[in-house]
Design a protein around this motif. Sequence first.
Motif, PDB file in Angstrom:
ATOM      1  N   SER A  91      -0.929  28.911  11.668  1.00 22.09           N
ATOM      2  CA  SER A  91      -1.658  29.915  10.889  1.00 22.09           C
ATOM      3  C   SER A  91      -1.080  31.310  11.128  1.00 22.09           C
ATOM      4  O   SER A  91      -0.858  32.082  10.190  1.00 22.09           O
ATOM      5  CB  SER A  91      -3.138  29.883  11.265  1.00 22.09           C
ATOM      6  N   TYR A  92      -0.811  31.617  12.392  1.00 23.18           N
ATOM      7  CA  TYR A  92      -0.265  32.929  12.760  1.00 23.18           C
ATOM      8  C   TYR A  92       1.112  33.154  12.144  1.00 23.18           C
ATOM      9  O   TYR A  92       1.384  34.195  11.536  1.00 23.18           O
ATOM     10  CB  TYR A  92      -0.186  33.021  14.283  1.00 23.18           C
ATOM     11  N   LEU A  93       1.993  32.154  12.285  1.00 24.30           N
ATOM     12  CA  LEU A  93       3.361  32.307  11.786  1.00 24.30           C
ATOM     13  C   LEU A  93       3.411  32.324  10.260  1.00 24.30           C
ATOM     14  O   LEU A  93       4.203  33.058   9.669  1.00 24.30           O
ATOM     15  CB  LEU A  93       4.235  31.177  12.330  1.00 24.30           C
ATOM     16  N   GLU A 150      11.254  26.182   8.486  1.00 25.82           N
ATOM     17  CA  GLU A 150      12.137  26.729   7.453  1.00 25.82           C
ATOM     18  C   GLU A 150      11.918  28.233   7.296  1.00 25.82           C
ATOM     19  O   GLU A 150      12.872  29.002   7.144  1.00 25.82           O
ATOM     20  CB  GLU A 150      11.887  26.022   6.120  1.00 25.82           C
ATOM     21  N   MET A 151      10.645  28.650   7.359  1.00 26.42           N
ATOM     22  CA  MET A 151      10.326  30.065   7.230  1.00 26.42           C
ATOM     23  C   MET A 151      10.924  30.859   8.391  1.00 26.42           C
ATOM     24  O   MET A 151      11.455  31.962   8.208  1.00 26.42           O
ATOM     25  CB  MET A 151       8.801  30.246   7.183  1.00 26.42           C
ATOM     26  N   TYR A 152      10.850  30.288   9.599  1.00 27.03           N
ATOM     27  CA  TYR A 152      11.410  30.970  10.764  1.00 27.03           C
ATOM     28  C   TYR A 152      12.929  31.055  10.668  1.00 27.03           C
ATOM     29  O   TYR A 152      13.530  32.079  11.006  1.00 27.03           O
ATOM     30  CB  TYR A 152      11.007  30.252  12.054  1.00 27.03           C
ATOM     31  N   GLU A 153      13.554  29.981  10.194  1.00 20.48           N
ATOM     32  CA  GLU A 153      15.004  29.994  10.029  1.00 20.48           C
ATOM     33  C   GLU A 153      15.426  31.074   9.035  1.00 20.48           C
ATOM     34  O   GLU A 153      16.445  31.750   9.212  1.00 20.48           O
ATOM     35  CB  GLU A 153      15.489  28.616   9.557  1.00 20.48           C
ATOM     36  N   ARG A 154      14.633  31.254   7.971  1.00 19.93           N
ATOM     37  CA  ARG A 154      14.923  32.305   6.997  1.00 19.93           C
ATOM     38  C   ARG A 154      14.756  33.685   7.632  1.00 19.93           C
ATOM     39  O   ARG A 154      15.512  34.607   7.330  1.00 19.93           O
ATOM     40  CB  ARG A 154      14.008  32.174   5.783  1.00 19.93           C
TER      41      ARG A 154
END
Length: 256
Positions: free
Chosen positions: A90-92, A131-135
């Motif tokens: 939720s946080y990320l 995937e969002m973190y990798e972006r």
Amino acid sequence: METDGQGVYSVLTRNDVGKKMKSEINQISEVFSLSKSDATVILISFRWNSFKASDRLGDDKEKLMGDLDQENLVSTPYCPHKFSETCWISYLNNLLENNKEEERVLCPNPNCVASVGPDTIEKLTKPAVKEMYERYVLGSFVEANKESIKWCLAPGCEYAIERHEDLMEDDESSLDFGVVCFCGHTFCWSCKLESHRPVTCKDASVWFSSILDTLKNNAWLVENTKCCPRCNTHVQRTDDLVLRMITCICGFALIS
């Protein structure tokens, strides 16, 4: 990866950019015997300046790691705060959607400034978050190298443009070359407007602003006026919704 005919720049896929980024991570990781997660966090902390990171690690690796731990600038295994996977996701999700590439992703504890590294993300099971973190990490790399790498400006395009280092010059006029992406979008490297050589960036900006003002005026005329069929004069409509007869300056009566 492909270069244009003159060899001024290359068009990179997102995978190409990722390879360049991972190459820097792997180099720091292998040379200084660090985990790839720690190497990633350190490079982000140094805004992907591998020379500065190497100098600090070479001077005193243990001191640097200790300093980062003390300043809470390392991945979350170095801080004591633990949250459920649901809380993390939720946080990320909320953070990464709006996070700027130059900002670090920090521990969810509002009083902690420990950086979140790839090792923490790997513990989560949601592919979308990974995937969002990798972006985010890739965006951080491109932002730190924005003098030589830029994302294509076309909506939804995944390509990036790399300006060749051997052609970098201090003269700003040499940077206003046009770029053609694989998606077909063209823009000026320097000002990011449409390619405009031999016109200068400053003159192009004035010209495009004038065009935009004209388009806005035309849109207002379409929305708020009616064209007289006799003399082509634009007659302003009435503000209410009731049909009314309005008279043009030429004397012709028309329905608003």
